[in-house]
Design an enzyme around this catalytic site. Sequence first.
Site, PDB file in Angstrom:
ATOM      1  N   GLY A  51       0.782  -1.236   0.000  1.00 15.20           N
ATOM      2  CA  GLY A  51       0.000   0.000   0.000  1.00 15.20           C
ATOM      3  C   GLY A  51       0.810   1.280   0.000  1.00 15.20           C
ATOM      4  N   GLU A 105       3.672   4.206   6.246  1.00 10.64           N
ATOM      5  CA  GLU A 105       2.418   3.472   6.036  1.00 10.64           C
ATOM      6  C   GLU A 105       1.488   4.255   5.119  1.00 10.64           C
ATOM      7  OE1 GLU A 105       0.751   1.036   5.897  1.00 10.64           O
ATOM      8  OE2 GLU A 105       0.683  -0.237   7.664  1.00 10.64           O
ATOM      9  N   ASP A 106       0.641   3.546   4.418  1.00 12.75           N
ATOM     10  CA  ASP A 106      -0.374   4.209   3.601  1.00 12.75           C
ATOM     11  C   ASP A 106      -1.496   4.733   4.494  1.00 12.75           C
ATOM     12  OD1 ASP A 106      -1.166   1.637   4.282  1.00 12.75           O
ATOM     13  OD2 ASP A 106      -1.919   1.106   2.292  1.00 12.75           O
ATOM     14  N   ASP A 109      -5.705   2.523  10.433  1.00 12.22           N
ATOM     15  CA  ASP A 109      -7.146   2.374  10.654  1.00 12.22           C
ATOM     16  C   ASP A 109      -7.323   2.022  12.141  1.00 12.22           C
ATOM     17  OD1 ASP A 109      -9.796   1.511  10.586  1.00 12.22           O
ATOM     18  OD2 ASP A 109      -9.597   0.297   8.804  1.00 12.22           O
ATOM     19  N   LYS A 137      -7.462   7.209  10.086  1.00  9.21           N
ATOM     20  CA  LYS A 137      -8.896   7.263  10.394  1.00  9.21           C
ATOM     21  C   LYS A 137      -8.991   7.453  11.910  1.00  9.21           C
ATOM     22  CE  LYS A 137     -10.196   4.001   6.689  1.00  9.21           C
ATOM     23  NZ  LYS A 137     -10.691   2.643   6.389  1.00  9.21           N
ATOM     24  N   PHE A 158     -14.199   3.345   3.494  1.00  5.33           N
ATOM     25  CA  PHE A 158     -13.237   2.533   2.763  1.00  5.33           C
ATOM     26  C   PHE A 158     -12.777   3.279   1.512  1.00  5.33           C
ATOM     27  CE2 PHE A 158     -11.788  -0.741  -0.169  1.00  5.33           C
ATOM     28  CZ  PHE A 158     -10.843  -1.352   0.631  1.00  5.33           C
TER      29      PHE A 158
HETATM   30  P1  IMP Z   1      -5.243  -1.408  10.676  1.00  3.21           P
HETATM   31  O1  IMP Z   1      -4.352  -2.555  11.040  1.00  3.21           O
HETATM   32  O2  IMP Z   1      -6.670  -1.635  11.058  1.00  3.21           O
HETATM   33  O3  IMP Z   1      -4.719  -0.078  11.186  1.00  3.21           O
HETATM   34  O4  IMP Z   1      -5.304  -1.344   9.088  1.00  3.21           O
HETATM   35  C1  IMP Z   1      -4.203  -0.927   8.374  1.00  3.21           C
HETATM   36  C2  IMP Z   1      -4.067  -1.622   7.044  1.00  3.21           C
HETATM   37  O5  IMP Z   1      -5.329  -2.014   6.510  1.00  3.21           O
HETATM   38  C3  IMP Z   1      -3.486  -0.635   6.056  1.00  3.21           C
HETATM   39  O6  IMP Z   1      -2.080  -0.762   5.992  1.00  3.21           O
HETATM   40  C4  IMP Z   1      -4.163  -0.997   4.766  1.00  3.21           C
HETATM   41  O7  IMP Z   1      -3.411  -1.973   4.098  1.00  3.21           O
HETATM   42  C5  IMP Z   1      -5.485  -1.573   5.177  1.00  3.21           C
HETATM   43  N1  IMP Z   1      -6.573  -0.570   5.131  1.00  3.21           N
HETATM   44  C6  IMP Z   1      -7.149   0.078   6.169  1.00  3.21           C
HETATM   45  N2  IMP Z   1      -8.120   0.919   5.760  1.00  3.21           N
HETATM   46  C7  IMP Z   1      -8.150   0.803   4.407  1.00  3.21           C
HETATM   47  C8  IMP Z   1      -8.959   1.444   3.376  1.00  3.21           C
HETATM   48  O8  IMP Z   1      -9.849   2.282   3.617  1.00  3.21           O
HETATM   49  N3  IMP Z   1      -8.682   1.048   2.099  1.00  3.21           N
HETATM   50  C9  IMP Z   1      -7.725   0.139   1.779  1.00  3.21           C
HETATM   51  N4  IMP Z   1      -6.964  -0.462   2.698  1.00  3.21           N
HETATM   52  C10 IMP Z   1      -7.165  -0.131   3.996  1.00  3.21           C
HETATM   53 MG    MG Z   2      -0.875  -1.194   4.285  1.00  4.15          MG
END
Ligand code: IMP
Ligand code: MG
Length: 185
Positions: A51, A105-106, A109, A137, A158
């Site tokens: 990402g 990081e991209d 979340d 987010k 999303f």
């Molecule tokens: P977390 O572990 O819940 O913080 O999610 C982080 C990872 O989930 C990111 O590095 C993304 O790869 C993916 N992700 C989270 N939200 C989105 C979104 O809205 N679109 C696409 N990928 C997402």
């Molecule tokens: Mg990612």
Amino acid sequence: MNNRIKLHDKVFKPLIPMERIEQSIDEVAAKINADYEGTDTVPVLLCVLNGSILFTAELMKRLDFDVDLMSIKLSSYQGTSSTGAVHMDMGLTGDITGKEVIIVEDIVDTGRTIEALVKILYARKAAKVKVCTLLLKPEMYNKSIPLDYVAMDIPNEFIVGFGLDYDGLGRNYKDIYVLDTETQI
Ligand code: IMP
Ligand code: MG
């Protein structure tokens, strides 16, 4: 960028234009440059594949101190939601022992990915770990890891584009798109 796009079974509409993305990367790069001004350490810039590939490239071009680029591949998302488990698809591409690491990081979340990654990096003997993310987010983030550099906050929706995907598609778009819940087919 008025056009909607279709990826697999879902329709997405424009959310953040490329110009706004680039402006936010300029701003975050300026902050990092200010923090590292005159540094004699060479931090590791850690691209979290897939990402953050575009963000890492754009950020790196704007940094005016030496960095050592490395990658790691993690995944946790399936479709449009997190599975809750973070999987390491590819390990670190270099030795980070005693080094300062800036995670690139991209998107953050829930923070599960970043929390797991920071743990991995300290277990591999990183001296210090910082986090730089293009997107956050804030409504979803519930971890205590400090997010040192955040380029943009977004609502809990999303999104795809600029590196981010929906089940493998959408990474190549220059702008960021959000799931269009009214125009699904
Ligand atoms: P977390 O572990 O819940 O913080 O999610 C982080 C990872 O989930 C990111 O590095 C993304 O790869 C993916 N992700 C989270 N939200 C989105 C979104 O809205 N679109 C696409 N990928 C997402
Ligand atoms: Mg990612």
